[in-house]
Scaffold this active site. Structure first.
Site, PDB file in Angstrom:
ATOM      1  N   PRO A 130       0.781  -1.241   0.000  1.00 21.23           N
ATOM      2  CA  PRO A 130       0.000   0.000   0.000  1.00 21.23           C
ATOM      3  C   PRO A 130       0.813   1.292   0.000  1.00 21.23           C
ATOM      4  CG  PRO A 130       0.045  -0.931   2.189  1.00 21.23           C
ATOM      5  CD  PRO A 130       0.765  -1.906   1.300  1.00 21.23           C
ATOM      6  N   CYS A 131       1.461   1.572  -1.123  1.00 19.82           N
ATOM      7  CA  CYS A 131       2.227   2.809  -1.234  1.00 19.82           C
ATOM      8  C   CYS A 131       1.328   4.044  -1.227  1.00 19.82           C
ATOM      9  CB  CYS A 131       3.119   2.774  -2.461  1.00 19.82           C
ATOM     10  SG  CYS A 131       2.255   2.516  -4.015  1.00 19.82           S
TER      11      CYS A 131
END
Length: 163
Positions: A130-131
């Site tokens: 989850p950047c």
């Protein structure tokens, strides 16, 4: 729509997934998911595959977009430098509905925010790693390969489901 591409004696499976935020292209080889990216082409139908890893990824995405946090992840086949791998591992530790900053990640890894930002930008597996949960200084919304509007919508969706 699914595509099968043979490259260097490896089978690469490509599947387009229709999400509320647009089409997501998933790719996998025999070792796991290699790429998850938003793509520009507008597709209305979800595709399926006989690949177990793709099936698990699609189930995870279905759950994610319904606001359900799934602990069942597909196998990943991440290709990157040792440093990128360390950054991506840190990204996976950011809980659903929460955010961090490049500066905090850099402090944890004893490096610079710029180095972390470069590694985050090379994340090949969006959403699963989850950047989009990484913000700039003072919580500023910064770059995302899916676009800033998509990043904003993902964070809003996660925040509303987390309340």
């Amino acid at each position: 729509m699914k595509f099968y591409i043979l490259t260097r004696n490896k089978m690469i499976i490509t599947v387009n997934y229709s999400s509320p935020l647009g089409t997501i292209k998933l790719q996998a080889d025999e070792l796991g998911i290699t790429s998850v990216k938003f793509c520009e082409q507008a597709r209305k139908d979800s595709s399926t595959s006989d690949s177990p890893v793709i099936k698990i990824a699609i189930k995870w995405l279905d759950d994610y977009f319904l606001g359900n946090v799934s602990s069942t992840f597909p196998k990943f086949h991440l290709i990157g430098t040792d440093f990128q791998q360390k950054v991506w591992q840190q990204l996976r530790k950011i809980p659903y509905g929460e955010t961090t900053t490049y500066g905090r990640l850099a402090k944890n890894l004893n490096t610079s925010p710029r180095a972390v930002g470069n590694a985050v930008g090379k994340n090949p597996i969006l959403l699963f790693i989850p950047c989009h949960r990484v913000l700039g200084q003072n919580g500023k919304l910064t770059g995302y390969s899916g676009g800033l509007e998509c990043k904003k919508r993902l964070l809003m969706m996660e925040n509303s489901k987390n309340q």
